[in-house]
Design an enzyme around this catalytic site. Structure first.
Site, PDB file in Angstrom:
ATOM      1  N   LYS A   7       0.837  -1.185   0.000  1.00  0.00           N
ATOM      2  CA  LYS A   7       0.000   0.000   0.000  1.00  0.00           C
ATOM      3  C   LYS A   7       0.875   1.239   0.000  1.00  0.00           C
ATOM      4  CE  LYS A   7       0.673   2.104   3.194  1.00  0.00           C
ATOM      5  NZ  LYS A   7       1.957   2.686   3.729  1.00  0.00           N
ATOM      6  N   TYR A  37      -4.667   4.442   6.110  1.00  0.00           N
ATOM      7  CA  TYR A  37      -5.230   3.524   7.114  1.00  0.00           C
ATOM      8  C   TYR A  37      -6.486   4.110   7.760  1.00  0.00           C
ATOM      9  CZ  TYR A  37      -0.995   0.670   6.890  1.00  0.00           C
ATOM     10  OH  TYR A  37       0.020  -0.153   6.468  1.00  0.00           O
TER      11      TYR A  37
HETATM   12  P1  NAD Z   1      12.360   1.827   1.420  1.00  0.00           P
HETATM   13  O1  NAD Z   1      12.821   3.047   0.771  1.00  0.00           O
HETATM   14  O2  NAD Z   1      12.953   1.450   2.737  1.00  0.00           O
HETATM   15  O3  NAD Z   1      12.546   0.567   0.442  1.00  0.00           O
HETATM   16  C1  NAD Z   1      12.255   0.657  -0.933  1.00  0.00           C
HETATM   17  C2  NAD Z   1      13.045  -0.386  -1.683  1.00  0.00           C
HETATM   18  O4  NAD Z   1      12.801  -0.214  -3.069  1.00  0.00           O
HETATM   19  C3  NAD Z   1      14.561  -0.256  -1.478  1.00  0.00           C
HETATM   20  O5  NAD Z   1      15.129  -1.527  -1.308  1.00  0.00           O
HETATM   21  C4  NAD Z   1      15.045   0.364  -2.756  1.00  0.00           C
HETATM   22  O6  NAD Z   1      16.367  -0.007  -3.080  1.00  0.00           O
HETATM   23  C5  NAD Z   1      14.057  -0.237  -3.765  1.00  0.00           C
HETATM   24  N1  NAD Z   1      13.989   0.537  -5.012  1.00  0.00           N
HETATM   25  C6  NAD Z   1      13.914  -0.002  -6.222  1.00  0.00           C
HETATM   26  N2  NAD Z   1      13.915   0.934  -7.171  1.00  0.00           N
HETATM   27  C7  NAD Z   1      14.015   2.113  -6.537  1.00  0.00           C
HETATM   28  C8  NAD Z   1      14.075   3.466  -6.988  1.00  0.00           C
HETATM   29  N3  NAD Z   1      14.033   3.785  -8.288  1.00  0.00           N
HETATM   30  N4  NAD Z   1      14.129   4.431  -6.055  1.00  0.00           N
HETATM   31  C9  NAD Z   1      14.146   4.138  -4.739  1.00  0.00           C
HETATM   32  N5  NAD Z   1      14.101   2.855  -4.265  1.00  0.00           N
HETATM   33  C10 NAD Z   1      14.043   1.869  -5.159  1.00  0.00           C
HETATM   34  O7  NAD Z   1      10.770   1.929   1.565  1.00  0.00           O
HETATM   35  P2  NAD Z   1       9.814   1.098   2.516  1.00  0.00           P
HETATM   36  O8  NAD Z   1       9.559   1.877   3.732  1.00  0.00           O
HETATM   37  O9  NAD Z   1      10.291  -0.277   2.653  1.00  0.00           O
HETATM   38  O10 NAD Z   1       8.445   1.163   1.646  1.00  0.00           O
HETATM   39  C11 NAD Z   1       8.300   0.386   0.482  1.00  0.00           C
HETATM   40  C12 NAD Z   1       6.808   0.204   0.201  1.00  0.00           C
HETATM   41  O11 NAD Z   1       6.206  -0.492   1.281  1.00  0.00           O
HETATM   42  C13 NAD Z   1       6.039   1.523   0.064  1.00  0.00           C
HETATM   43  O12 NAD Z   1       5.042   1.388  -0.913  1.00  0.00           O
HETATM   44  C14 NAD Z   1       5.403   1.696   1.415  1.00  0.00           C
HETATM   45  O13 NAD Z   1       4.214   2.455   1.403  1.00  0.00           O
HETATM   46  C15 NAD Z   1       5.125   0.266   1.812  1.00  0.00           C
HETATM   47  N6  NAD Z   1       5.096   0.073   3.274  1.00  0.00           N
HETATM   48  C16 NAD Z   1       4.049  -0.577   3.805  1.00  0.00           C
HETATM   49  C17 NAD Z   1       3.982  -0.767   5.163  1.00  0.00           C
HETATM   50  C18 NAD Z   1       2.820  -1.518   5.776  1.00  0.00           C
HETATM   51  O14 NAD Z   1       2.647  -1.447   6.974  1.00  0.00           O
HETATM   52  N7  NAD Z   1       2.045  -2.233   4.980  1.00  0.00           N
HETATM   53  C19 NAD Z   1       4.975  -0.269   5.985  1.00  0.00           C
HETATM   54  C20 NAD Z   1       6.063   0.376   5.404  1.00  0.00           C
HETATM   55  C21 NAD Z   1       6.111   0.557   4.044  1.00  0.00           C
END
Ligand code: NAD
Length: 368
Positions: A137, A223
């Protein structure tokens, strides 16, 4: 005053039963696999914060799926994940060779955990490779892109789940039951907020609106939208909203704090807030004959609930494991997905309406 509500002990017992139901035992299904059926193989794509700290560890609690592969742009991460989770070399992909995952029978599901605006391209590639898709999400950054993802999965004949872990949490299911069964009469007012303090200039979320699609509303406010929708069992028919900024040089092209109101056809109104410069995390539902809610409501750890002056207790559910197990069963049993693509697209429709209302100052009516 006595409320027709279980004691804390009863609630916890009931929660355990609900949790057990979420991971429905296979023997309940005549056409389903047996207990000995192999777990479905999941490949995590995008090994950032959420994949590393929440999703990967949650496989320790799944019954119907396992961490089988990874897709990452970083060779160092590939190496450390391989060692930590015993991932075989032929289940490790980068973003260039990822399409060859189609030839790997050990991977059934690709779980997309990238920045928001990359969900569509990766989900579509996974679908074209014949893999079922879980997409984090918010589903994407516009209704149009959500629709494209649904179409890509439909065309490929694969299932799609959105990472709405709370739809699989017993407390949130109880919130839904109390409202839709009108246990305390009709729901009239909902207050909800999900905010955190912590703008980090190194993270795309706070710096790149092309990747994030927006600010806290997209990230965590979603949420509150979900909560208000399942607490009423209805879809909003009109939206008003107000955006605020106290640090103009931060958060380019996105809101810092946003307040919005959703009017529901049954007469309920939800008043919600999401912010990157404050801390909050609750939902309170006021019905004709009582009020109940969750605080904290939306985080991964321990959630706590109450009805009027009685505690519903607190508990820590393996939300991500329950979510992924439910999807695995949807696949093996060919049953409908609760947190479906349509569900993710509906929220995006409301997010777009909230941004429009904040921008124009107008009340945005939503076609039914
Ligand atoms: P993050 O930045 O920590 O991780 C993103 C990942 O995507 C990294 O490993 C990065 O290397 C990769 N990536 C690939 N191509 C990329 C690009 N062009 N630019 C930047 N990163 C790139 O982010 P996160 O906090 O892990 O969030 C990722 C997703 O998960 C988001 O959509 C976020 O909303 C979702 N999320 C959901 C929950 C939940 O509770 N369901 C919690 C946190 C995050």
């Amino acid at each position: 005053m006595n409320y027709p509500y279980p004691t804390r002990r009863e609630f916890i017992r009931k929660s355990a039963q609900t949790a057990a139901l979420l991971a429905l035992p296979n023997f309940l299904y005549s056409a389903g696999p047996t207990h000995e059926s192999p777990k479905l193989g999941v490949a995590l794509l995008g090994l950032g914060n959420y994949a590393t700290n929440q999703l990967a560890p949650s496989f320790a609690h799944t019954r119907h799926c396992r961490l089988a592969g990874i897709v990452t742009g970083s060779p160092e991460k590939a190496d450390s994940w391989k060692k930590r989770y015993q991932i075989p070399d032929n289940n490790i992909y980068d973003y260039d060779n990822f399409d060859s995952i189609k030839d790997n029978p050990d991977i059934d599901v690709v779980y997309v955990v990238t920045p928001n605006a990359l969900h569509l391209p990766f989900a579509a590639r996974a679908a074209r490779a014949g893999k079922h898709v879980i997409c984090e999400k918010p589903m994407e950054i516009s209704v149009g892109r959500c629709r494209q993802m649904i179409e890509a999965c439909e065309k490929a004949g694969v299932k799609l789940q959105i990472g709405y872990r709370l739809q699989y949490d017993p407390f949130h299911q109880e919130l839904k039951r109390l409202g839709t069964e009108q246990i305390y009469g009709k729901v009239k007012v909902i207050h909800s907020a999900f905010s955190f303090y912590g703008i980090n200039s190194d993270n795309w979320r706070f710096t790149d609106p092309k990747l994030s699609g927006g600010g806290p509303l997209m990230d965590v406010g979603i949420y509150c939208i979900q909560g208000a929708r399942y607490a009423t069992g209805e879809e909003p028919m009109a939206i008003t909203a107000q955006g605020y900024k106290s640090i103009p040089e931060k958060l380019p092209g996105m809101e810092e704090t946003i307040c919005w109101q959703m009017e529901f056809p049954g007469g309920a109104v939800a008043n919600c807030t999401s912010s990157y410069v404050a801390h909050d995390n609750h939902i309170r539902v006021s019905a004709e004959k009582g009020a109940y809610g969750l605080y904290p409501a939306f985080t991964y750890g321990t959630l706590a609930g109450y009805v009027n002056d009685q505690s519903m207790g607190e508990h820590s559910h393996h939300q991500q494991a329950a979510q992924m197990d439910a999807f695995a069963l949807n696949i093996t049993q060919d049953t409908p997905v609760v947190a479906s693509g349509e569900e993710g697209m509906r929220d995006m429709k409301y997010i777009e309406a909230i941004y429009e209302a904040a921008r124009t100052g107008e009340r945005v009516e939503l076609p039914g």
